[in-house]
Design a protein around this motif. Structure first.
Motif, PDB file in Angstrom:
ATOM      1  N   ILE A  22     -16.085  33.925  27.567  1.00 28.42           N
ATOM      2  CA  ILE A  22     -15.442  34.010  28.885  1.00 28.42           C
ATOM      3  C   ILE A  22     -15.482  32.668  29.604  1.00 28.42           C
ATOM      4  O   ILE A  22     -14.511  32.259  30.241  1.00 28.42           O
ATOM      5  N   ALA A  23     -16.582  31.941  29.505  1.00 26.51           N
ATOM      6  CA  ALA A  23     -16.747  30.706  30.273  1.00 26.51           C
ATOM      7  C   ALA A  23     -15.860  29.573  29.767  1.00 26.51           C
ATOM      8  O   ALA A  23     -15.384  28.764  30.560  1.00 26.51           O
ATOM      9  N   PHE A  24     -15.632  29.494  28.470  1.00 28.09           N
ATOM     10  CA  PHE A  24     -14.935  28.338  27.922  1.00 28.09           C
ATOM     11  C   PHE A  24     -13.550  28.639  27.356  1.00 28.09           C
ATOM     12  O   PHE A  24     -12.989  27.832  26.625  1.00 28.09           O
ATOM     13  N   THR A  25     -12.991  29.766  27.686  1.00 27.36           N
ATOM     14  CA  THR A  25     -11.633  30.105  27.261  1.00 27.36           C
ATOM     15  C   THR A  25     -10.828  30.555  28.474  1.00 27.36           C
ATOM     16  O   THR A  25     -11.396  30.818  29.538  1.00 27.36           O
ATOM     17  N   PRO A  26      -9.522  30.659  28.331  1.00 30.44           N
ATOM     18  CA  PRO A  26      -8.687  31.113  29.459  1.00 30.44           C
ATOM     19  C   PRO A  26      -8.918  32.576  29.840  1.00 30.44           C
ATOM     20  O   PRO A  26      -8.297  33.064  30.785  1.00 30.44           O
ATOM     21  N   LEU A  27      -9.807  33.264  29.182  1.00 31.11           N
ATOM     22  CA  LEU A  27     -10.094  34.655  29.545  1.00 31.11           C
ATOM     23  C   LEU A  27     -10.678  34.778  30.944  1.00 31.11           C
ATOM     24  O   LEU A  27     -10.575  35.823  31.577  1.00 31.11           O
ATOM     25  N   ARG A  28     -11.296  33.704  31.429  1.00 34.71           N
ATOM     26  CA  ARG A  28     -11.926  33.769  32.758  1.00 34.71           C
ATOM     27  C   ARG A  28     -10.900  33.969  33.868  1.00 34.71           C
ATOM     28  O   ARG A  28     -11.236  34.381  34.965  1.00 34.71           O
ATOM     29  N   GLU A  29      -9.631  33.667  33.589  1.00 31.36           N
ATOM     30  CA  GLU A  29      -8.584  33.856  34.594  1.00 31.36           C
ATOM     31  C   GLU A  29      -8.327  35.329  34.881  1.00 31.36           C
ATOM     32  O   GLU A  29      -7.764  35.666  35.914  1.00 31.36           O
ATOM     33  N   PHE A  30      -8.733  36.210  33.973  1.00 34.23           N
ATOM     34  CA  PHE A  30      -8.541  37.637  34.181  1.00 34.23           C
ATOM     35  C   PHE A  30      -9.648  38.258  35.028  1.00 34.23           C
ATOM     36  O   PHE A  30      -9.556  39.405  35.427  1.00 34.23           O
ATOM     37  N   ILE A  31     -10.698  37.486  35.312  1.00 38.68           N
ATOM     38  CA  ILE A  31     -11.785  37.967  36.163  1.00 38.68           C
ATOM     39  C   ILE A  31     -11.370  37.751  37.615  1.00 38.68           C
ATOM     40  O   ILE A  31     -10.933  36.655  37.980  1.00 38.68           O
ATOM     41  N   PRO A  32     -11.487  38.756  38.462  1.00 42.08           N
ATOM     42  CA  PRO A  32     -11.118  38.575  39.878  1.00 42.08           C
ATOM     43  C   PRO A  32     -11.958  37.479  40.530  1.00 42.08           C
ATOM     44  O   PRO A  32     -13.169  37.415  40.356  1.00 42.08           O
ATOM     45  N   GLY A  33     -11.306  36.612  41.262  1.00 39.40           N
ATOM     46  CA  GLY A  33     -12.008  35.529  41.948  1.00 39.40           C
ATOM     47  C   GLY A  33     -11.802  34.187  41.281  1.00 39.40           C
ATOM     48  O   GLY A  33     -11.957  33.148  41.912  1.00 39.40           O
ATOM     49  N   TYR A  34     -11.474  34.160  40.010  1.00 38.54           N
ATOM     50  CA  TYR A  34     -11.196  32.915  39.309  1.00 38.54           C
ATOM     51  C   TYR A  34      -9.694  32.705  39.277  1.00 38.54           C
ATOM     52  O   TYR A  34      -8.939  33.623  39.039  1.00 38.54           O
ATOM     53  N   SER A  35      -9.288  31.461  39.498  1.00 37.70           N
ATOM     54  CA  SER A  35      -7.867  31.150  39.417  1.00 37.70           C
ATOM     55  C   SER A  35      -7.677  30.005  38.432  1.00 37.70           C
ATOM     56  O   SER A  35      -8.590  29.217  38.191  1.00 37.70           O
ATOM     57  N   SER A  36      -6.509  29.910  37.888  1.00 40.20           N
ATOM     58  CA  SER A  36      -6.250  28.864  36.900  1.00 40.20           C
ATOM     59  C   SER A  36      -6.133  27.513  37.589  1.00 40.20           C
ATOM     60  O   SER A  36      -5.810  27.411  38.774  1.00 40.20           O
ATOM     61  N   SER A  37      -6.372  26.457  36.833  1.00 41.92           N
ATOM     62  CA  SER A  37      -6.265  25.118  37.398  1.00 41.92           C
ATOM     63  C   SER A  37      -4.809  24.787  37.720  1.00 41.92           C
ATOM     64  O   SER A  37      -4.530  24.063  38.675  1.00 41.92           O
ATOM     65  N   GLN A  38      -3.881  25.337  36.950  1.00 41.87           N
ATOM     66  CA  GLN A  38      -2.457  25.124  37.232  1.00 41.87           C
ATOM     67  C   GLN A  38      -2.077  25.747  38.578  1.00 41.87           C
ATOM     68  O   GLN A  38      -1.330  25.158  39.354  1.00 41.87           O
ATOM     69  N   LEU A  39      -2.623  26.914  38.858  1.00 36.64           N
ATOM     70  CA  LEU A  39      -2.345  27.573  40.131  1.00 36.64           C
ATOM     71  C   LEU A  39      -2.894  26.756  41.299  1.00 36.64           C
ATOM     72  O   LEU A  39      -2.230  26.607  42.332  1.00 36.64           O
ATOM     73  N   LYS A  40      -4.075  26.174  41.127  1.00 36.60           N
ATOM     74  CA  LYS A  40      -4.649  25.326  42.182  1.00 36.60           C
ATOM     75  C   LYS A  40      -3.800  24.079  42.403  1.00 36.60           C
ATOM     76  O   LYS A  40      -3.574  23.673  43.544  1.00 36.60           O
ATOM     77  N   ARG A  41      -3.336  23.449  41.310  1.00 37.73           N
ATOM     78  CA  ARG A  41      -2.478  22.268  41.440  1.00 37.73           C
ATOM     79  C   ARG A  41      -1.174  22.614  42.150  1.00 37.73           C
ATOM     80  O   ARG A  41      -0.721  21.876  43.024  1.00 37.73           O
ATOM     81  N   ASP A  42      -0.583  23.738  41.773  1.00 40.85           N
ATOM     82  CA  ASP A  42       0.670  24.158  42.410  1.00 40.85           C
ATOM     83  C   ASP A  42       0.472  24.422  43.900  1.00 40.85           C
ATOM     84  O   ASP A  42       1.315  24.058  44.717  1.00 40.85           O
ATOM     85  N   ALA A  43      -0.644  25.032  44.263  1.00 41.71           N
ATOM     86  CA  ALA A  43      -0.921  25.303  45.675  1.00 41.71           C
ATOM     87  C   ALA A  43      -1.086  23.997  46.457  1.00 41.71           C
ATOM     88  O   ALA A  43      -0.604  23.876  47.590  1.00 41.71           O
ATOM     89  N   THR A  44      -1.740  23.011  45.853  1.00 42.76           N
ATOM     90  CA  THR A  44      -1.920  21.720  46.515  1.00 42.76           C
ATOM     91  C   THR A  44      -0.577  21.021  46.720  1.00 42.76           C
ATOM     92  O   THR A  44      -0.297  20.488  47.798  1.00 42.76           O
TER      93      THR A  44
END
Length: 131
Positions: A22-44
């Motif tokens: 979970i910690a080192f794969t994109p699976l963490r994006e499915f956990i509530p509260g975690y967002s993808s880095s692409q989503l953070k960049r887009d928001a910025t």
């Protein structure tokens, strides 16, 4: 005893593998509260664009209001200048109070006192070494 030890080691192994997965794969994006880095960049990027658009909108509104004044006859055409209007839109921002607070004044006094004592001690040392 060996069954308990093997079950405990198996549970620890299973928990550690799940945590690493979970910690080192994109699976963490499915956990509530975690967002993808692409989503953070887009928001910025969107936040920066919205800021620049709001500034441009304020300038355009000021320009349109000035044109309305000219068309209504409230302003003489000879005094009308687009550059002065745009600069007045920049000046329309709220004034900032730059006066120092009481705490800042106290800090400045303390720093001045410390600098004076350091300067006087260095002068004494230099005079003592000259003698």
């Amino acid at each position: 005893m060996s069954v308990f030890v093997s079950l405990s080691l198996g549970a620890i192994f299973l928990i550690s593998i799940t945590t690493v997965l979970i910690a080192f794969t994109p699976l963490r994006e499915f956990i509530p509260g975690y967002s993808s880095s692409q989503l953070k960049r887009d928001a910025t990027v969107l936040a920066l664009k919205s800021d620049s658009l709001s500034i441009a909108l304020k300038k355009n509104e000021t320009y349109i209001k000035s044109i309305q004044k000219v068309l209504n006859g409230d302003l003489e055409y000879a005094k009308f200048n687009k550059d002065s209007i745009l600069s007045s839109a920049d000046e329309a921002a709220e004034p900032v109070d730059l006066s120092p607070s009481e705490k800042e004044k106290e800090l400045r006094e303390r720093v001045n006192k410390e600098e004076n004592t350091q300067q006087s001690s260095t002068k004494r040392k230099s005079q003592n070494t000259k003698k």
